[in-house]
Motif scaffolding. Structure first.
Motif, PDB file in Angstrom:
ATOM      1  N   ALA A 283       0.834  -1.209   0.000  1.00  0.00           N
ATOM      2  CA  ALA A 283       0.000   0.000   0.000  1.00  0.00           C
ATOM      3  C   ALA A 283       0.865   1.254   0.000  1.00  0.00           C
ATOM      4  CB  ALA A 283      -0.938  -0.007   1.203  1.00  0.00           C
ATOM      5  N   GLN A 284       1.953   1.243   0.790  1.00  0.00           N
ATOM      6  CA  GLN A 284       2.853   2.393   0.824  1.00  0.00           C
ATOM      7  C   GLN A 284       3.464   2.629  -0.544  1.00  0.00           C
ATOM      8  OE1 GLN A 284       3.631   4.743   3.266  1.00  0.00           O
ATOM      9  NE2 GLN A 284       4.555   5.662   1.457  1.00  0.00           N
ATOM     10  N   ASN A 285       3.908   1.564  -1.182  1.00  0.00           N
ATOM     11  CA  ASN A 285       4.607   1.695  -2.456  1.00  0.00           C
ATOM     12  C   ASN A 285       3.685   2.079  -3.602  1.00  0.00           C
ATOM     13  OD1 ASN A 285       6.976   1.219  -1.127  1.00  0.00           O
ATOM     14  ND2 ASN A 285       7.160  -0.899  -1.792  1.00  0.00           N
ATOM     15  N   SER A 286       2.366   1.964  -3.396  1.00  0.00           N
ATOM     16  CA  SER A 286       1.415   2.415  -4.414  1.00  0.00           C
ATOM     17  C   SER A 286       0.689   3.690  -3.961  1.00  0.00           C
ATOM     18  CB  SER A 286       0.408   1.307  -4.741  1.00  0.00           C
ATOM     19  OG  SER A 286      -0.362   0.966  -3.610  1.00  0.00           O
ATOM     20  N   PHE A 287       1.144   4.264  -2.829  1.00  0.00           N
ATOM     21  CA  PHE A 287       0.583   5.505  -2.279  1.00  0.00           C
ATOM     22  C   PHE A 287      -0.930   5.392  -2.039  1.00  0.00           C
ATOM     23  CE2 PHE A 287       4.195   6.728  -5.047  1.00  0.00           C
ATOM     24  CZ  PHE A 287       5.099   7.013  -4.036  1.00  0.00           C
TER      25      PHE A 287
END
Length: 107
Positions: free
Chosen positions: A13-17
């Motif tokens: 989720a972080q890496n896809s914002f």
């Protein structure tokens, strides 16, 4: 590297914002401590990570995970639009019933 499902989902989720999916990795009563501030509850966590994503555009590259029972520490290389990027941060988790209950981010 074998990450708990909640941690793996959080990194994705972080890496896809994706601040909504990120916040959903946490319980309703979760607490996050980062940059000297405390964020309590899933709604506050969603607002915090949305603002953080807009400001820093940070992505995580997991380096190492050590777990003990319901607790664990993820070391990750974080890069983005912040001074000193990239840096290695430690994410200290408590996971209960498959959801993150507590997260503390340290350097």
């Amino acid at each position: 590297m074998n990450l708990p499902p909640a941690v793996s989902a959080l990194v994705a989720a972080q890496n896809s914002f994706d601040s909504v999916t990120y916040a959903n990795c946490f319980s309703e009563t979760a607490v996050v401590y980062d940059e000297g501030k405390t964020h309590r509850g899933r709604k506050a966590i969603a607002l915090w990570i949305k603002a953080s994503n807009e400001k820093y555009q940070s992505v995580m590259k997991p380096l190492e995970y050590t777990g003990h029972g319901n607790s664990g520490v993820l070391s990750a290389e974080c890069s983005g639009t912040f001074p000193g990027s990239p840096i290695t941060l430690k994410f200290h988790f408590d996971i209960i019933d498959g959801q993150i209950q507590h997260l503390k981010v340290t350097s």
